[in-house]
Design a protein around this motif. Structure first.
Motif, PDB file in Angstrom:
ATOM      1  N   ALA A   1      -2.685   0.813  -1.982  1.00  0.00           N
ATOM      2  CA  ALA A   1      -1.437   0.334  -1.376  1.00  0.00           C
ATOM      3  C   ALA A   1      -1.092  -1.070  -1.854  1.00  0.00           C
ATOM      4  CB  ALA A   1      -1.563   0.358   0.146  1.00  0.00           C
ATOM      5  N   ALA A   2      -2.089  -1.934  -1.955  1.00  0.00           N
ATOM      6  CA  ALA A   2      -1.859  -3.313  -2.375  1.00  0.00           C
ATOM      7  C   ALA A   2      -1.404  -3.405  -3.827  1.00  0.00           C
ATOM      8  CB  ALA A   2      -3.129  -4.136  -2.174  1.00  0.00           C
ATOM      9  N   ALA A   3      -1.691  -2.372  -4.617  1.00  0.00           N
ATOM     10  CA  ALA A   3      -1.336  -2.403  -6.043  1.00  0.00           C
ATOM     11  C   ALA A   3       0.144  -2.123  -6.285  1.00  0.00           C
ATOM     12  CB  ALA A   3      -2.187  -1.392  -6.809  1.00  0.00           C
ATOM     13  N   TYR A   4       0.849  -1.610  -5.269  1.00  0.00           N
ATOM     14  CA  TYR A   4       2.280  -1.351  -5.452  1.00  0.00           C
ATOM     15  C   TYR A   4       3.040  -2.672  -5.531  1.00  0.00           C
ATOM     16  CZ  TYR A   4       1.720   3.642  -4.472  1.00  0.00           C
ATOM     17  OH  TYR A   4       1.366   4.966  -4.539  1.00  0.00           O
ATOM     18  N   ARG A   5       3.914  -2.797  -6.501  1.00  0.00           N
ATOM     19  CA  ARG A   5       4.675  -4.028  -6.680  1.00  0.00           C
ATOM     20  C   ARG A   5       5.793  -4.156  -5.648  1.00  0.00           C
ATOM     21  NH1 ARG A   5       7.528  -3.438 -10.794  1.00  0.00           N
ATOM     22  NH2 ARG A   5       8.116  -5.630 -11.064  1.00  0.00           N
ATOM     23  N   LEU A   6       6.399  -3.040  -5.278  1.00  0.00           N
ATOM     24  CA  LEU A   6       7.516  -3.059  -4.345  1.00  0.00           C
ATOM     25  C   LEU A   6       7.047  -2.709  -2.935  1.00  0.00           C
ATOM     26  CD1 LEU A   6      10.226  -1.219  -6.497  1.00  0.00           C
ATOM     27  CD2 LEU A   6       9.850  -3.687  -6.253  1.00  0.00           C
ATOM     28  N   THR A   7       7.540  -3.468  -1.959  1.00  0.00           N
ATOM     29  CA  THR A   7       7.150  -3.243  -0.568  1.00  0.00           C
ATOM     30  C   THR A   7       7.465  -1.823  -0.115  1.00  0.00           C
ATOM     31  OG1 THR A   7       7.465  -5.579  -0.014  1.00  0.00           O
ATOM     32  CG2 THR A   7       7.499  -4.012   1.806  1.00  0.00           C
ATOM     33  N   ASP A   8       8.646  -1.306  -0.481  1.00  0.00           N
ATOM     34  CA  ASP A   8       9.013   0.044  -0.042  1.00  0.00           C
ATOM     35  C   ASP A   8       8.053   1.096  -0.586  1.00  0.00           C
ATOM     36  OD1 ASP A   8      11.087  -0.982   1.387  1.00  0.00           O
ATOM     37  OD2 ASP A   8      12.696  -0.145   0.134  1.00  0.00           O
ATOM     38  N   ASP A   9       7.605   0.922  -1.830  1.00  0.00           N
ATOM     39  CA  ASP A   9       6.653   1.881  -2.401  1.00  0.00           C
ATOM     40  C   ASP A   9       5.318   1.822  -1.652  1.00  0.00           C
ATOM     41  OD1 ASP A   9       8.465   2.755  -4.296  1.00  0.00           O
ATOM     42  OD2 ASP A   9       7.765   1.367  -5.842  1.00  0.00           O
TER      43      ASP A   9
END
Length: 224
Positions: A26-34
């Motif tokens: 989860a932390a690896a996603y660049r965008l908050t929505d993703d």
């Protein structure tokens, strides 16, 4: 569950339902929505399964091992405490969907209704299906039905969607043909789920037997 319903308190609550490896992903996603789409999908999966199994959500063990490379990004499987449950998770735009059941493998696809580039259509539709598309919603309905099928069979997008033929958007959902794989079509059933404010969803079940499908809003489950 709608992404727009996730406030700071719900963000924190769903994060607590993730295991260490899931938190790293989860932390690896660049965008908050993703990040939120993944995080809420995991949380709803655990809560829904826990409610069905009558156990705590933190007892639910999920396995995403890819059969091809061994990395944790494959189809979600229930590793415990009780095997035999099937899961499919999908999200698009503002909608996050989770399907659980015990009858047979499931494939859920959720898509936001939107216009797509003309070049995409031949990759998804057969020529006869292209002629039946009148609106963006028509195209997305074809898409959700087909992607639900390849999710249920675990082919994913490795299997070209334009080899699959389904009924028109105005007709009850049914898998009509699958080039070079026609023998399995009779064992796959399709269901269109309720339209949800600009989103469409379809569910495929790898069983010819009649099934009962019940739809729920996940928000009360998350806020309980």
């Amino acid at each position: 569950m709608r992404l727009s319903q996730v406030d700071e308190a719900l963000d924190a609550a769903t994060a607590r339902l993730l295991e260490a490896e899931e938190r790293t992903r989860a932390a690896a996603y660049r965008l908050t929505d993703d990040r939120l789409r993944f995080q809420v999908g995991v949380a709803v999966t655990r809560l829904a399964l826990a409610a069905e199994m009558d156990c705590r959500a933190d007892e639910i063990r999920l396995d995403r091992t890819c059969p091809d490379c061994g990395r944790p990004h494959g189809k979600v499987r229930v590793a415990g405490p009780r095997p035999g449950w099937e899961v499919s998770v999908s999200h698009s735009g503002d909608l996050i969907g989770v399907a659980v059941g015990t009858i047979a493998p499931l494939g859920l696809d959720v898509e936001q209704i939107r216009a797509v580039e003309a070049a995409v259509a031949p990759l998804v539709l057969t020529p006869s299906e292209e002629r039946q598309v009148r609106t963006a919603a028509d195209f997305i309905r074809f898409w959700t039905r087909k992607e639900a099928v390849v999710k249920a069979t675990e082919d994913g997008l490795r299997q070209p969607l334009n080899l699959i033929t389904v009924t028109a958007p105005t007709e009850p959902p049914r898998l009509l043909a699958w080039t070079e794989r026609d023998p399995i079509t009779a064992g796959i059933q399709l269901h269109d789920l309720a339209d949800r404010n600009g989103h469409l969803a379809s569910l495929a079940v790898l069983s010819p037997d009649e099934v009962t499908i019940t739809e729920h809003d996940a928000q009360p489950l998350l806020r309980a």
